[in-house]
Design an enzyme around this catalytic site. Structure first.
Site, PDB file in Angstrom:
ATOM      1  N   LYS A   1     -20.632  -0.518   1.220  1.00 22.40           N
ATOM      2  CA  LYS A   1     -20.249  -1.800   0.605  1.00 22.40           C
ATOM      3  C   LYS A   1     -20.699  -2.988   1.461  1.00 22.40           C
ATOM      4  CE  LYS A   1     -16.079  -4.057  -1.262  1.00 22.40           C
ATOM      5  NZ  LYS A   1     -14.647  -3.819  -1.534  1.00 22.40           N
TER       6      LYS A   1
ATOM      7  N   GLU B   1     -10.633  -8.972  -5.697  1.00 23.45           N
ATOM      8  CA  GLU B   1      -9.572  -8.077  -5.229  1.00 23.45           C
ATOM      9  C   GLU B   1      -8.215  -8.793  -5.125  1.00 23.45           C
ATOM     10  OE1 GLU B   1     -11.390  -6.402  -1.722  1.00 23.45           O
ATOM     11  OE2 GLU B   1     -12.864  -5.333  -2.941  1.00 23.45           O
TER      12      GLU B   1
ATOM     13  N   ASP C   1      -5.366  -8.938   3.133  1.00 24.29           N
ATOM     14  CA  ASP C   1      -5.951  -7.617   2.885  1.00 24.29           C
ATOM     15  C   ASP C   1      -6.584  -7.059   4.164  1.00 24.29           C
ATOM     16  OD1 ASP C   1      -7.417  -5.393   2.119  1.00 24.29           O
ATOM     17  OD2 ASP C   1      -8.236  -6.305   0.304  1.00 24.29           O
TER      18      ASP C   1
ATOM     19  N   ASP D   1     -11.283   0.216  -7.782  1.00 23.50           N
ATOM     20  CA  ASP D   1     -11.355  -0.462  -6.489  1.00 23.50           C
ATOM     21  C   ASP D   1     -12.446   0.255  -5.699  1.00 23.50           C
ATOM     22  OD1 ASP D   1     -11.086  -1.356  -3.895  1.00 23.50           O
ATOM     23  OD2 ASP D   1      -8.970  -0.818  -3.670  1.00 23.50           O
TER      24      ASP D   1
END
Ligand code: ADP
Ligand code: MG
Length: 618
Positions: A86, A186, A210, A23
């Protein structure tokens, strides 16, 4: 049953090389693997903890640190400490310019269209290189903890990541020395960690919520026959746990009547307050009052006040859930499960509001920081072939089809079809008396076979001699679960048959597949135009062939003038076929049709009258 092999070089027994799940988060990253008990487990490198803050620091001598150690430098050396990389992966300056104040390091804006670079000291780094450094650290920790080389991985990305962001993630893996077997969404990984989607028989619709450190997304997934389809996603790439921390800091500033301008200048105090706020927020998972001091600043907060402070932010996430649901065209009672992901979903108010919105208890049994990595490890295990009980549910990455007249691709099994699958279509000959038929099999998304990848070519021989268009040739494609494509051609009138087998994935890498998909998007418009031109040409050529054949057989029924004029029409059709555009060709075809139709009708009448006299027109 783990496979064991013997390393011939060393004579030692070697465990089957494992594939890890990673992850790669905006705030934190981690690795998981499948242990000997067949359970997914996160990697905890001794003394370093499970979560690796996704932060890279460059020291004055060029030394690089990643993770917790790098995080320390956020206070004293922010220009050389890269966080949230990211957000920059696969992005151009134009994509992020509205948020440029967010980054305390230097994001380069020399060319707004190309991918961003980051300047540290006098060196430039791409987000791919920086993510590569984080992945390298993760790889090293995994190798240290597992005492075995780790070379292959599955890496997760948000469902909303586009092709360029996914490609960038893959490239980062490559830089870290990892063979990235698959990029997984994800929310898909999180579902797998809960065992949702592991039973190919079940059909489920789930919502994955999330809430991480700086980003929020919600995805609605439909899982059918083990295939995860993203129905919709929504969210905010600048909303997360950091906002909760900021709300607390603001509150303390006000309560202690601190001077905001001074605080902006005093990086160290600001950062200390932020960390204290995060501590308070986390404490509310198990206590209702937080009461500490930084110097003579009182950092006091109770859970009720905290919930009031963050309510507007949480409300924003609920609005995003509404939007996602609306886009998926589903209603709340059609959602079977709700899965909570991300450290910030530990906040009680978040859980409560999400459960209230979806009108059902949410899944929070698996650690929300770890759930994505655990699911990625399960996906890796499936790819490694260690779960034979689970059908490797996969889809064909590229369309499969055959070449038709003019070099066009005729798709038989479209891309994204689930495997195993079977499809077929009927074809015929284009020439009178044609006894052989070439069958060329291709894969790819382009309209012209010359842009696609050839898989096989064979000839169906022994078709009985018949006029063009009479033979019926069935071509069937059968793609089995192992990815083997069986192509079968049968001429139905005679029963002649021919069969070949190929493996479409053989000799092609994932990167090449992605490139082919990208190309098909870039060339979509040109391809459509080319296809239309070729189709018009093929129709025109068929027309010339038919009319010439007609004249040859039945010329005697036409007057000399009619014959001459027909020849003129054919000559001008041939001329546009050689260099005219699609519209010119179609126009000429219409004219020839218009002119020759009466002859065909007259011939028909004569055929009937001849037939009545018992004669054949042959
Ligand atoms: P990302 O996926 O963006 O990398 P994570 O899922 O690791 O992020 O979430 C990090 C966030 O979770 C941080 O804002 C952190 O403060 C928050 N967090 C961690 N533990 C708790 C907790 N017990 N209560 C509330 N928030 C928490
Ligand atoms: Mg995350």
């Amino acid at each position: 049953m783990a496979k064991v092999s013997i390393n011939l070089a060393t004579g030692s027994i070697q465990k089957e090389e494992l594939i890890v799940g990673i992850d790669l988060g905006t705030t934190n990253s981690l690795v998981a693997f499948i242990n000997q008990d067949k359970d997914a487990q996160v990697i905890n490198d001794t003394g370093k903890g499970v979560l690796v803050p996704s932060i890279v620091h460059f020291g004055p001598t060029g030394d690089v640190t990643v993770g917790n150690e790098a995080k320390e430098f956020l206070i004293n050396d922010p220009q050389n400490t890269i966080f949230s990389v990211k957000r920059l992966l696969g992005r151009s300056y134009k994509d992020i310019e509205n948020y440029k104040d967010f980054f305390s390091y230097k994001v380069i804006d020399d060319d707004s269209e190309s991918l961003v670079k980051i300047k540290v000291g006098d060196k430039f780094y791409t987000p791919i290189e920086l993510s590569g450094l984080i992945l390298k650290e993760l790889k090293a920790r995994a190798e240290h903890a597992l005492k075995t080389p780790v070379n292959r991985a599955v890496i997760t990305v948000p469902a909303y990541f586009n092709d360029s962001q996914r490609q960038a993630t893959r490239d980062a893996g490559k830089l870290a020395g990892l063979d990235v077997l698959r990029i997984v969404n994800e929310p898909t990984a999180a579902s797998l960690a809960y065992g949702i989607g592991l039973n190919p028989e079940e059909t489920k619709t789930i919502a994955v919520y999330d809430l991480g450190g700086g980003t929020f997304d919600v995805s609605i997934l439909q899982i059918q026959n083990g295939i995860f389809e993203v129905l919709s996603t929504n969210g905010d790439t600048f909303l997360g746990g950091d906002d909760f921390d900021r709300a607390i800091v603001e509150y303390w500033i006000e309560k202690n009547q601190l001077n905001k301008a001074e605080l902006v200048a005093n990086h160290e105090l600001a950062q200390k307050l932020r960390l204290k706020a995060e501590e308070a927020k986390k404490a509310f998972s198990h206590q209702s009052l937080f009461n500490e001091k930084i110097g003579d600043i009182w950092c006091t907060l109770d859970r009720n006040t905290f919930e009031q402070l963050i309510l507007p932010k949480v409300q924003q996430t609920i609005t995003a859930c509404e939007n996602a649901l609306r886009d998926s065209k589903l209603t709340i009672n059609q959602i079977d499960e709700v899965v909570m992901v991300g450290g910030s979903t530990r906040t009680a108010l978040v859980k409560k509001m999400v459960a209230d919105f979806f009108k059902r208890p949410v899944h929070d049994e698996v650690n929300p920081d770890e759930v994505v990595a655990l699911g990625a490890a399960i996906q890796a295990d499936i790819l490694a072939g260690n779960r034979k009980d689970i059908l490797l549910l996969d889809v064909t990455p590229l369309s499969l089809g055959i070449e038709t007249m003019g070099g066009l691709m005729d798709v038989i099994i479209p891309r994204n079809s689930k495997v195993p699958t079977k499809a077929g279509r009927q074809y015929t000959t284009s020439k009178d008396g044609q006894v052989n038929m070439k069958i060329a099999v291709y894969q790819g998304e382009r309209d012209l076979i010359k842009e696609n990848r050839k898989l096989a070519e064979f000839e169906l021989k022994g078709i009985p001699s018949m006029p063009a268009g009479f033979p019926k040739v069935d071509i069937n494609f059968l793609l089995n679960a192992d990815g083997i494509l069986k192509i079968q051609a049968v001429e139905l009138r005679s029963g002649v048959k021919q069969e070949v087998e190929v493996k479409p994935t053989y000799g092609i890498t994932d990167d090449q597949v992605e490139q082919m998909l990208m190309d098909s998007i870039t060339h979509a418009k040109d391809d459509v135009n080319q296809r239309m031109l070729i189709e018009a040409r093929t129709e025109g050529e068929q027309m010339v062939y038919t009319v010439e054949r007609f004249i040859q057989k039945n010329g005697s029924y036409l007057s000399a003038d009619e014959l001459a004029e027909t020849n003129n029409y054919i000559a001008s059709l041939k001329a546009v076929l050689a260099n005219g555009d699609k519209d010119a060709i179609l126009k000429k075809i219409d004219e020839v049709n218009e002119f020759t139709r009466p002859f065909a009708e007259r011939l028909m009448d004569q055929a009937i009258s001849h037939a009545m006299k018992g004669k054949s027109i042959e």
